[in-house]
Design a protein around this motif. Sequence first.
Motif, PDB file in Angstrom:
ATOM      1  N   ARG A   1       0.822  -1.216   0.000  1.00 18.17           N
ATOM      2  CA  ARG A   1       0.000   0.000   0.000  1.00 18.17           C
ATOM      3  C   ARG A   1       0.855   1.264   0.000  1.00 18.17           C
ATOM      4  O   ARG A   1       0.405   2.323  -0.436  1.00 18.17           O
ATOM      5  CB  ARG A   1      -0.931  -0.002   1.208  1.00 18.17           C
ATOM      6  CG  ARG A   1      -2.088  -0.982   1.085  1.00 18.17           C
ATOM      7  CD  ARG A   1      -2.941  -1.010   2.334  1.00 18.17           C
ATOM      8  NE  ARG A   1      -4.227  -1.661   2.052  1.00 18.17           N
ATOM      9  CZ  ARG A   1      -5.329  -1.028   1.696  1.00 18.17           C
ATOM     10  NH1 ARG A   1      -5.311   0.287   1.599  1.00 18.17           N
ATOM     11  NH2 ARG A   1      -6.443  -1.677   1.441  1.00 18.17           N
ATOM     12  N   ASP A   2       2.069   1.163   0.502  1.00 19.14           N
ATOM     13  CA  ASP A   2       2.936   2.338   0.556  1.00 19.14           C
ATOM     14  C   ASP A   2       3.941   2.364  -0.589  1.00 19.14           C
ATOM     15  O   ASP A   2       4.931   3.096  -0.522  1.00 19.14           O
ATOM     16  CB  ASP A   2       3.671   2.386   1.899  1.00 19.14           C
ATOM     17  CG  ASP A   2       4.602   1.198   2.105  1.00 19.14           C
ATOM     18  OD1 ASP A   2       4.494   0.204   1.350  1.00 19.14           O
ATOM     19  OD2 ASP A   2       5.446   1.249   3.027  1.00 19.14           O
ATOM     20  N   TYR A   3       3.684   1.604  -1.624  1.00 23.68           N
ATOM     21  CA  TYR A   3       4.614   1.563  -2.750  1.00 23.68           C
ATOM     22  C   TYR A   3       4.805   2.968  -3.323  1.00 23.68           C
ATOM     23  O   TYR A   3       3.860   3.631  -3.741  1.00 23.68           O
ATOM     24  CB  TYR A   3       4.088   0.633  -3.841  1.00 23.68           C
ATOM     25  CG  TYR A   3       5.012   0.487  -5.022  1.00 23.68           C
ATOM     26  CD1 TYR A   3       6.040  -0.450  -5.020  1.00 23.68           C
ATOM     27  CD2 TYR A   3       4.866   1.300  -6.146  1.00 23.68           C
ATOM     28  CE1 TYR A   3       6.894  -0.584  -6.105  1.00 23.68           C
ATOM     29  CE2 TYR A   3       5.715   1.179  -7.238  1.00 23.68           C
ATOM     30  CZ  TYR A   3       6.724   0.240  -7.203  1.00 23.68           C
ATOM     31  OH  TYR A   3       7.575   0.115  -8.274  1.00 23.68           O
TER      32      TYR A   3
ATOM     33  N   ASN B   1      -1.001  -5.035   0.963  1.00 24.61           N
ATOM     34  CA  ASN B   1      -2.296  -4.883   0.302  1.00 24.61           C
ATOM     35  C   ASN B   1      -2.978  -6.250   0.301  1.00 24.61           C
ATOM     36  O   ASN B   1      -2.716  -7.099  -0.552  1.00 24.61           O
ATOM     37  CB  ASN B   1      -2.119  -4.365  -1.122  1.00 24.61           C
ATOM     38  CG  ASN B   1      -3.436  -3.971  -1.758  1.00 24.61           C
ATOM     39  OD1 ASN B   1      -4.461  -4.597  -1.525  1.00 24.61           O
ATOM     40  ND2 ASN B   1      -3.408  -2.934  -2.573  1.00 24.61           N
ATOM     41  N   LEU B   2      -3.836  -6.468   1.289  1.00 24.76           N
ATOM     42  CA  LEU B   2      -4.438  -7.780   1.479  1.00 24.76           C
ATOM     43  C   LEU B   2      -5.356  -8.148   0.315  1.00 24.76           C
ATOM     44  O   LEU B   2      -5.470  -9.322  -0.048  1.00 24.76           O
ATOM     45  CB  LEU B   2      -5.218  -7.806   2.796  1.00 24.76           C
ATOM     46  CG  LEU B   2      -4.390  -7.466   4.047  1.00 24.76           C
ATOM     47  CD1 LEU B   2      -5.269  -7.514   5.291  1.00 24.76           C
ATOM     48  CD2 LEU B   2      -3.202  -8.401   4.185  1.00 24.76           C
TER      49      LEU B   2
ATOM     50  N   PHE C   1      -4.151 -12.274  -6.278  1.00 30.69           N
ATOM     51  CA  PHE C   1      -3.147 -13.108  -6.936  1.00 30.69           C
ATOM     52  C   PHE C   1      -3.372 -14.588  -6.635  1.00 30.69           C
ATOM     53  O   PHE C   1      -3.226 -15.442  -7.525  1.00 30.69           O
ATOM     54  CB  PHE C   1      -1.744 -12.692  -6.507  1.00 30.69           C
ATOM     55  CG  PHE C   1      -1.280 -11.414  -7.133  1.00 30.69           C
ATOM     56  CD1 PHE C   1      -1.365 -11.212  -8.500  1.00 30.69           C
ATOM     57  CD2 PHE C   1      -0.740 -10.386  -6.356  1.00 30.69           C
ATOM     58  CE1 PHE C   1      -0.945 -10.025  -9.085  1.00 30.69           C
ATOM     59  CE2 PHE C   1      -0.317  -9.206  -6.925  1.00 30.69           C
ATOM     60  CZ  PHE C   1      -0.419  -9.021  -8.290  1.00 30.69           C
ATOM     61  N   LYS C   2      -3.718 -14.899  -5.401  1.00 31.38           N
ATOM     62  CA  LYS C   2      -3.995 -16.300  -5.070  1.00 31.38           C
ATOM     63  C   LYS C   2      -5.156 -16.833  -5.908  1.00 31.38           C
ATOM     64  O   LYS C   2      -5.093 -17.937  -6.459  1.00 31.38           O
ATOM     65  CB  LYS C   2      -4.309 -16.424  -3.578  1.00 31.38           C
ATOM     66  CG  LYS C   2      -3.121 -16.201  -2.656  1.00 31.38           C
ATOM     67  CD  LYS C   2      -3.547 -16.364  -1.196  1.00 31.38           C
ATOM     68  CE  LYS C   2      -2.358 -16.200  -0.260  1.00 31.38           C
ATOM     69  NZ  LYS C   2      -2.752 -16.391   1.162  1.00 31.38           N
TER      70      LYS C   2
ATOM     71  N   ASN D   1      -3.669  -1.188   5.905  1.00 36.57           N
ATOM     72  CA  ASN D   1      -4.737  -2.186   5.825  1.00 36.57           C
ATOM     73  C   ASN D   1      -5.473  -2.278   7.161  1.00 36.57           C
ATOM     74  O   ASN D   1      -5.170  -1.552   8.107  1.00 36.57           O
ATOM     75  CB  ASN D   1      -4.176  -3.546   5.387  1.00 36.57           C
ATOM     76  CG  ASN D   1      -3.171  -4.119   6.378  1.00 36.57           C
ATOM     77  OD1 ASN D   1      -3.271  -3.923   7.594  1.00 36.57           O
ATOM     78  ND2 ASN D   1      -2.186  -4.850   5.873  1.00 36.57           N
ATOM     79  N   GLN D   2      -6.420  -3.170   7.249  1.00 33.44           N
ATOM     80  CA  GLN D   2      -7.278  -3.249   8.432  1.00 33.44           C
ATOM     81  C   GLN D   2      -6.509  -3.597   9.704  1.00 33.44           C
ATOM     82  O   GLN D   2      -6.988  -3.375  10.806  1.00 33.44           O
ATOM     83  CB  GLN D   2      -8.382  -4.284   8.208  1.00 33.44           C
ATOM     84  CG  GLN D   2      -7.878  -5.681   7.939  1.00 33.44           C
ATOM     85  CD  GLN D   2      -9.016  -6.646   7.628  1.00 33.44           C
ATOM     86  OE1 GLN D   2     -10.157  -6.394   7.972  1.00 33.44           O
ATOM     87  NE2 GLN D   2      -8.695  -7.756   6.972  1.00 33.44           N
ATOM     88  N   TYR D   3      -5.302  -4.132   9.517  1.00 27.98           N
ATOM     89  CA  TYR D   3      -4.484  -4.469  10.678  1.00 27.98           C
ATOM     90  C   TYR D   3      -3.393  -3.442  10.949  1.00 27.98           C
ATOM     91  O   TYR D   3      -2.522  -3.644  11.789  1.00 27.98           O
ATOM     92  CB  TYR D   3      -3.846  -5.850  10.485  1.00 27.98           C
ATOM     93  CG  TYR D   3      -4.853  -6.935  10.222  1.00 27.98           C
ATOM     94  CD1 TYR D   3      -5.729  -7.363  11.217  1.00 27.98           C
ATOM     95  CD2 TYR D   3      -4.962  -7.511   8.954  1.00 27.98           C
ATOM     96  CE1 TYR D   3      -6.673  -8.360  10.964  1.00 27.98           C
ATOM     97  CE2 TYR D   3      -5.900  -8.511   8.692  1.00 27.98           C
ATOM     98  CZ  TYR D   3      -6.747  -8.923   9.711  1.00 27.98           C
ATOM     99  OH  TYR D   3      -7.677  -9.898   9.469  1.00 27.98           O
TER     100      TYR D   3
END
Length: 735
Positions: A423-425, A442-443, A449-450, A435-437
Amino acid sequence: MRYERTDLMIGTVAEGLQALVEGRHGDPFSILGHHRYDDLDVVRALLPGAVSVDVVEADTNRTLTRLEVIHAGGLFAGAIGSAARYLFRIHWQDAVQETEDPYSFGLLLGDLDLHLISQGTHYDLGRTLGAVPMEVDGVQGVRFSVWAPNARRVSVVGDFNSWDGRRHPMRLRPSAGVWEIFIPRLTHGERYKFELLDAHGDLLPQKADPVARASEAAPSTASIVASSRPFRWNDEDWMRARRADRAGTGAISVYEVHPGSWLRIAEEGNRPLDWVELSQRLIPYARDLGFTHIEFLPIMEHPFGGSWGYQPLGLFAPTGRYGMPEDFAYFVDRCHAAGIGVILDWVPAHFPTDVWGLARFDGTALYEHEDPREGFHRDWNTLIYNLGRNEVKGFLIASALEWLEHYHVDALRVDAVASMLYRDYSREEGEWIPNQYGGRENLEAVEFFKHLNSIIHERCPHALTVAEESTAWPGVTRAPEEGGLGFDFKWNMGWMHDTLHYMQDDPVHRKYHHGAMTFGMIYAYSERFMLPLSHDEVVHGKGSLLGKMPGDHWQRLANLRAYYGFMWGHPGKKLLFMGGELAQEGEWSHDGSVHWDLLDRPDHAGILQLIRDLNRLYNREPALQFSDLEPGGFEWAVADDAENSIYGMLRSPQDRSSYILIISNFTPVPRHDYRVGVPMEGRFEVVLNTDAAIYGGSDLGQVEAWAERQPAHGKDFSVLLTLPPLATVFLRWKR
């Protein structure tokens, strides 16, 4: 039957009629088409510019009635006396058109289609949304459909209706936010776009179809109705063989190509080759050089040629720059006939902001994030896909499958994976949202991708996926069920940066950076790696590969030959960008061409011969393939001779039936009587020497060496070698 003119407007209100003729009505099917009111059958049509409209019985060609003009904006209506199938005979100022009424057809997309679109699990969007030639109720035409849940009105516009958004407003299927219409008697080849009003009723720029399967060549921007006729494939044998090597354990040597600048025809305005011409020239060339795959920079439709395809807007359409979609399918078919796989670069990370594209498609941030801290790439001035939306994830996965299933492409190289994972790219503190945690991962991208790789490997078990991922993110090539992202291979950017930095050093200083060439083996089997010397290393002022090498011209070429030998001897699949095979002196330009004139010079032609021989050696020697992915087939023969800048690698196949000893001397000083420890006695045959005269070298060295029982480097046996200057030598031992 007698009826009054007002009867023709039953079921309507004045405000609705006005909105319809002004192109503001969101439910045109409630007014247009055939409607039955008690015992009165009324037909209405909105045809601005028409002189008159007759309703004709479809089966008998009998005129049922002439419609009355009930609004000066082009609204016609009339009673037809029956519910028979009918046609319109439309009299324009200079022509007569006969066609079925688009508003006489019922619902087009099924409830299951709409449900799957909403869930993001409709993986055949290219044959569901967009423009699909088909037959409905015995009538040939094109079904148009588009996802735009927040639009007030959506119309199809094109040459067939003078690009008039009033002519073909669509029906909304609210459960999925999809608009649809069937326009009879259209066929493939028609140009079209979508015209939308946003939720406030404001007219948006006309939009290209997000799932168009064909598009106009830039700088034109219209979508084109693609043919639904299946391509006649002739690659059954290739497809069967491809499934047999799903693991990618054999030799993979990739020739990376930008199709528009591989070869240009100077005599014809410096134009690029089209797909048919590329099949005639590029395929034999790559095959002769022994490459197993051709990888293209993105060929998806993109507005700006200077982006090289990395800012695409048509993720389902081969760019019109090189021909029609059928021409690209022909190219793939010809590659397979020649025994060459096709890899496409694919870009799910971001898209450009062109107003006719995906940006604020229905007046809202539909495909992108609303918040620029999540949705805007400052590095590239592009928008980031919102992977938290099911429809967006489904759109991207369907795009990937379009290339793998419908074009028989063998692999996708996913671009800019690192930019998606963090996210901080490329963002400073306070410019990104955790993210939420509270973390930087980037969850949503991880799950994407999975899911992407799981779906691809389930539906296309023959296909490979390759990640361009430049960080140490763990498990990029581990299976999703084991916590990984599920890619088959990852570009080894670390190896590329370390080794190129080493090669740029003057040989006298290389001993101080000896570890740069060995460091890659510390993590070589943490992922399934591909060693890339890609287009990124020969642009933006970086110069060419040859230009990075130190010394005079002969030494630069010798350095490059030695480096190529080291690369082909090192574990990992291989990738080389076009021009590197002939030691191009200048930096790559997408507006130019490979510097083919260099092949008139023997020293550059020698580099081409070296690449050909390295590929042939790699393709025939199991010892050079097995330990690409398995650590049991590799060991350092010489790893610590920093003083002499010498490296030795020993590679073997799984059954240990042969060994390949690779020795690199990265100084301009010949090394005579250099002893190298080996695990067995016997004859070692020199099978490739990058210093050979045929490659432009000094032709120093030997043709064979005998291992004798004399300990060296921790081994009981050793060989005595003459090492040429700035060279890599391959020696083979067979039982």
